[in-house]
Design a protein around this motif. Structure first.
Motif, PDB file in Angstrom:
ATOM      1  N   ALA A 150      13.022  72.453  30.223  1.00  0.00           N
ATOM      2  CA  ALA A 150      12.448  71.418  29.365  1.00  0.00           C
ATOM      3  C   ALA A 150      10.926  71.468  29.419  1.00  0.00           C
ATOM      4  CB  ALA A 150      12.953  70.040  29.800  1.00  0.00           C
ATOM      5  N   LEU A 151      10.392  71.715  30.607  1.00  0.00           N
ATOM      6  CA  LEU A 151       8.942  71.843  30.765  1.00  0.00           C
ATOM      7  C   LEU A 151       8.424  73.059  29.999  1.00  0.00           C
ATOM      8  CD1 LEU A 151       6.329  70.903  32.093  1.00  0.00           C
ATOM      9  CD2 LEU A 151       6.943  72.271  34.113  1.00  0.00           C
ATOM     10  N   ALA A 152       9.166  74.161  30.060  1.00  0.00           N
ATOM     11  CA  ALA A 152       8.758  75.364  29.327  1.00  0.00           C
ATOM     12  C   ALA A 152       8.746  75.102  27.823  1.00  0.00           C
ATOM     13  CB  ALA A 152       9.697  76.520  29.665  1.00  0.00           C
ATOM     14  N   PHE A 153       9.739  74.361  27.330  1.00  0.00           N
ATOM     15  CA  PHE A 153       9.781  74.024  25.906  1.00  0.00           C
ATOM     16  C   PHE A 153       8.557  73.208  25.497  1.00  0.00           C
ATOM     17  CE2 PHE A 153      14.634  74.399  25.991  1.00  0.00           C
ATOM     18  CZ  PHE A 153      14.619  75.616  25.333  1.00  0.00           C
ATOM     19  N   ILE A 154       8.214  72.208  26.302  1.00  0.00           N
ATOM     20  CA  ILE A 154       7.107  71.331  25.923  1.00  0.00           C
ATOM     21  C   ILE A 154       5.785  72.087  25.968  1.00  0.00           C
ATOM     22  CG2 ILE A 154       6.395  70.326  28.132  1.00  0.00           C
ATOM     23  CD1 ILE A 154       7.140  68.362  24.947  1.00  0.00           C
ATOM     24  N   VAL A 155       5.631  72.993  26.925  1.00  0.00           N
ATOM     25  CA  VAL A 155       4.409  73.807  26.990  1.00  0.00           C
ATOM     26  C   VAL A 155       4.322  74.710  25.762  1.00  0.00           C
ATOM     27  CG1 VAL A 155       3.241  75.666  28.236  1.00  0.00           C
ATOM     28  CG2 VAL A 155       4.226  73.737  29.495  1.00  0.00           C
ATOM     29  N   ALA A 156       5.444  75.335  25.392  1.00  0.00           N
ATOM     30  CA  ALA A 156       5.442  76.248  24.249  1.00  0.00           C
ATOM     31  C   ALA A 156       5.102  75.533  22.953  1.00  0.00           C
ATOM     32  CB  ALA A 156       6.813  76.919  24.137  1.00  0.00           C
ATOM     33  N   GLU A 157       5.508  74.267  22.819  1.00  0.00           N
ATOM     34  CA  GLU A 157       5.298  73.560  21.557  1.00  0.00           C
ATOM     35  C   GLU A 157       3.961  72.822  21.494  1.00  0.00           C
ATOM     36  OE1 GLU A 157       9.552  72.570  19.636  1.00  0.00           O
ATOM     37  OE2 GLU A 157       9.008  71.228  21.281  1.00  0.00           O
ATOM     38  N   VAL A 158       3.452  72.377  22.632  1.00  0.00           N
ATOM     39  CA  VAL A 158       2.234  71.571  22.630  1.00  0.00           C
ATOM     40  C   VAL A 158       0.975  72.413  22.873  1.00  0.00           C
ATOM     41  CG1 VAL A 158       1.007  69.709  23.830  1.00  0.00           C
ATOM     42  CG2 VAL A 158       3.438  69.463  23.298  1.00  0.00           C
ATOM     43  N   ALA A 159       1.092  73.446  23.705  1.00  0.00           N
ATOM     44  CA  ALA A 159      -0.079  74.268  24.030  1.00  0.00           C
ATOM     45  C   ALA A 159      -0.687  74.854  22.758  1.00  0.00           C
ATOM     46  CB  ALA A 159       0.308  75.378  24.995  1.00  0.00           C
ATOM     47  N   GLY A 160      -1.982  74.698  22.630  1.00  0.00           N
ATOM     48  CA  GLY A 160      -2.691  75.236  21.480  1.00  0.00           C
ATOM     49  C   GLY A 160      -2.907  74.245  20.352  1.00  0.00           C
ATOM     50  N   LEU A 161      -2.217  73.101  20.381  1.00  0.00           N
ATOM     51  CA  LEU A 161      -2.377  72.113  19.316  1.00  0.00           C
ATOM     52  C   LEU A 161      -3.721  71.393  19.449  1.00  0.00           C
ATOM     53  CD1 LEU A 161       1.164  70.465  19.152  1.00  0.00           C
ATOM     54  CD2 LEU A 161       0.249  72.295  17.722  1.00  0.00           C
ATOM     55  N   ARG A 162      -4.315  71.081  18.326  1.00  0.00           N
ATOM     56  CA  ARG A 162      -5.611  70.401  18.307  1.00  0.00           C
ATOM     57  C   ARG A 162      -5.510  69.145  17.451  1.00  0.00           C
ATOM     58  NH1 ARG A 162      -9.001  72.270  22.310  1.00  0.00           N
ATOM     59  NH2 ARG A 162      -8.672  74.517  22.541  1.00  0.00           N
ATOM     60  N   TYR A 163      -5.111  68.054  18.070  1.00  0.00           N
ATOM     61  CA  TYR A 163      -5.054  66.759  17.395  1.00  0.00           C
ATOM     62  C   TYR A 163      -6.044  65.803  18.052  1.00  0.00           C
ATOM     63  CZ  TYR A 163      -0.705  68.027  14.991  1.00  0.00           C
ATOM     64  OH  TYR A 163       0.232  68.624  14.198  1.00  0.00           O
ATOM     65  N   ASP A 164      -6.635  64.934  17.230  1.00  0.00           N
ATOM     66  CA  ASP A 164      -7.470  63.868  17.776  1.00  0.00           C
ATOM     67  C   ASP A 164      -6.557  62.720  18.192  1.00  0.00           C
ATOM     68  OD1 ASP A 164      -9.664  65.360  17.224  1.00  0.00           O
ATOM     69  OD2 ASP A 164     -10.229  64.268  15.415  1.00  0.00           O
ATOM     70  N   ILE A 165      -6.485  62.462  19.492  1.00  0.00           N
ATOM     71  CA  ILE A 165      -5.598  61.431  20.030  1.00  0.00           C
ATOM     72  C   ILE A 165      -6.433  60.321  20.653  1.00  0.00           C
ATOM     73  CG2 ILE A 165      -3.675  60.939  21.595  1.00  0.00           C
ATOM     74  CD1 ILE A 165      -2.970  62.888  19.360  1.00  0.00           C
ATOM     75  N   ALA A 166      -6.150  59.077  20.279  1.00  0.00           N
ATOM     76  CA  ALA A 166      -6.877  57.942  20.850  1.00  0.00           C
ATOM     77  C   ALA A 166      -6.612  57.846  22.349  1.00  0.00           C
ATOM     78  CB  ALA A 166      -6.441  56.650  20.153  1.00  0.00           C
ATOM     79  N   ARG A 167      -7.651  57.559  23.104  1.00  0.00           N
ATOM     80  CA  ARG A 167      -7.513  57.472  24.562  1.00  0.00           C
ATOM     81  C   ARG A 167      -6.489  56.421  24.972  1.00  0.00           C
ATOM     82  NH1 ARG A 167     -11.297  60.250  27.450  1.00  0.00           N
ATOM     83  NH2 ARG A 167     -13.143  60.979  26.295  1.00  0.00           N
ATOM     84  N   ARG A 168      -6.431  55.331  24.228  1.00  0.00           N
ATOM     85  CA  ARG A 168      -5.479  54.274  24.596  1.00  0.00           C
ATOM     86  C   ARG A 168      -4.040  54.783  24.513  1.00  0.00           C
ATOM     87  NH1 ARG A 168      -3.294  52.108  20.045  1.00  0.00           N
ATOM     88  NH2 ARG A 168      -4.330  52.568  18.054  1.00  0.00           N
ATOM     89  N   ARG A 169      -3.784  55.711  23.592  1.00  0.00           N
ATOM     90  CA  ARG A 169      -2.443  56.307  23.515  1.00  0.00           C
ATOM     91  C   ARG A 169      -2.140  57.113  24.778  1.00  0.00           C
ATOM     92  NH1 ARG A 169       0.249  56.730  18.539  1.00  0.00           N
ATOM     93  NH2 ARG A 169      -0.834  55.725  16.809  1.00  0.00           N
TER      94      ARG A 169
END
Length: 321
Positions: A50-69
């Motif tokens: 599950a950790l490998a899946f999340i790394v594969a899908e999230v790594a490299g993404l560039r979204y502006d995320i609010a700090r409060r989130r």
């Protein structure tokens, strides 16, 4: 005016998100490494995939995320860590003792089910907080894998062995095919009768009673859930999605057949000792299925990315003419 990264509390990048999402898994691995067994119903080994899946899908993404989130998601991570701390300090026994109150037949599957539910709900909640409703198109594989595993564990807890007839249906056919391969290749002697496989080779003999989880039926269900989520977020034709899904089902069935064959060959050529067989049996399935699933998803992404680049190139050359 668009909020700036420094001025209005936005975070750009994937590293903080990965740290938050990975922290419950890494923490649990640190305090209870012995629980990370690779058997699908014998521990938390699935957490690593599950950790490998999340790394594969999230790594490299560039979204502006609010700090409060991120702060809210961090609080959820802390809550999940607290849960696993309690589990390792007596709460697991409370879970096991509660099994009899609900008619559970396999306590181990019941116990590990709650770990997968906890981590799966954390992933869904944290991803929703971070990305909003678009998380289902950004990183669906990990939570779906975790919650799908929880469903399979619940089925195994309440309906073990051959009590679920529809899931047991395919088992005799897989065993017959396995026996045919063994006899054709002269590896030993094999006879399939119902869900029983009788083996006789140079290392001794053994009778294997195979139920739907050991035949890999659970992997077909998990594959279907993960693959549907993966294809949902891909911007390709429905015909191609159906083709990829069908090829993956065939590949998963093939992997499951090879798994049973590997177990049989182990008995026939390596050892017919029950304890040694159980040790090999507990890891053979996940070692074969999960790399196949990850590899197949990566292959689809590679093929489609090459296809898009080729189409863009053809369109560019066409516009010049």
């Amino acid at each position: 005016m668009k909020e700036t990264l420094e001025g209005k509390g936005l975070v750009k990048g994937y590293v903080p998100i990965l740290i938050i999402l990975a922290s419950p898994v890494l923490y649990t691995l640190a305090i209870a490494p012995a629980t990370f067994q690779m058997g699908w119903n014998e521990g938390r080994g699935g957490f690593l995939f599950a950790l490998a899946f999340i790394v594969a899908e999230v790594a490299g993404l560039r979204y502006d995320i609010a700090r409060r989130r991120l702060y809210l998601a961090s609080m959820l991570a802390v809550a999940c860590i607290v849960y696993f701390t309690l589990v390792e300090n007596g709460y697991r026994q409370i879970i096991m003792d509660s099994a009899s109150n609900y008619g559970v037949r396999l306590k181990d599957s019941w116990t590990w089910m709650w770990d997968y539910i906890a981590l799966g709900l954390f992933m869904v909640s944290a991803l929703t907080i971070i990305y909003g409703r678009r998380w289902i198109r950004i990183a669906p594989a990990s939570p779906i894998y975790l919650l799908g595993s929880a469903i399979i564990l619940s089925l195994d807890a309440f309906f073990p062995y051959n009590t679920l007839g529809p899931l047991q249906f395919i088992v005799p056919y897989l065993l017959q095919f396995d026996a045919w391969i063994i006899n054709t290749l002269d590896i030993g002697s094999a006879t399939a009768r119902g869900n029983m496989l009788f083996l006789n080779g140079s290392k001794g003999s053994m009778a294997l009673q195979v139920f739907w989880p050991s035949a890999g039926v659970h992997s077909i269900i998990i594959y279907s859930l993960v693959m549907l989520a993966f294809l949902l977020k891909m911007n390709i034709q429905a015909r191609r999605k159906g083709m990829y899904f069908a090829i993956g089902v065939a590949g998963t069935v093939f992997v499951n057949t090879m798994r049973i064959l590997a177990l049989s060959i182990y008995v026939l050529t390596v050892s017919a000792d029950v304890n040694a067989f159980e040790s090999f049996h507990s890891v053979a399935g996940e070692i074969m299925f999960l790399p196949w699933l990850a590899g197949y998803l990566m292959l689809i992404m590679y093929v489609e990315s090459r296809r898009v680049k080729r189409m863009d190139k053809d369109a560019s050359e066409g516009s010049r003419q």
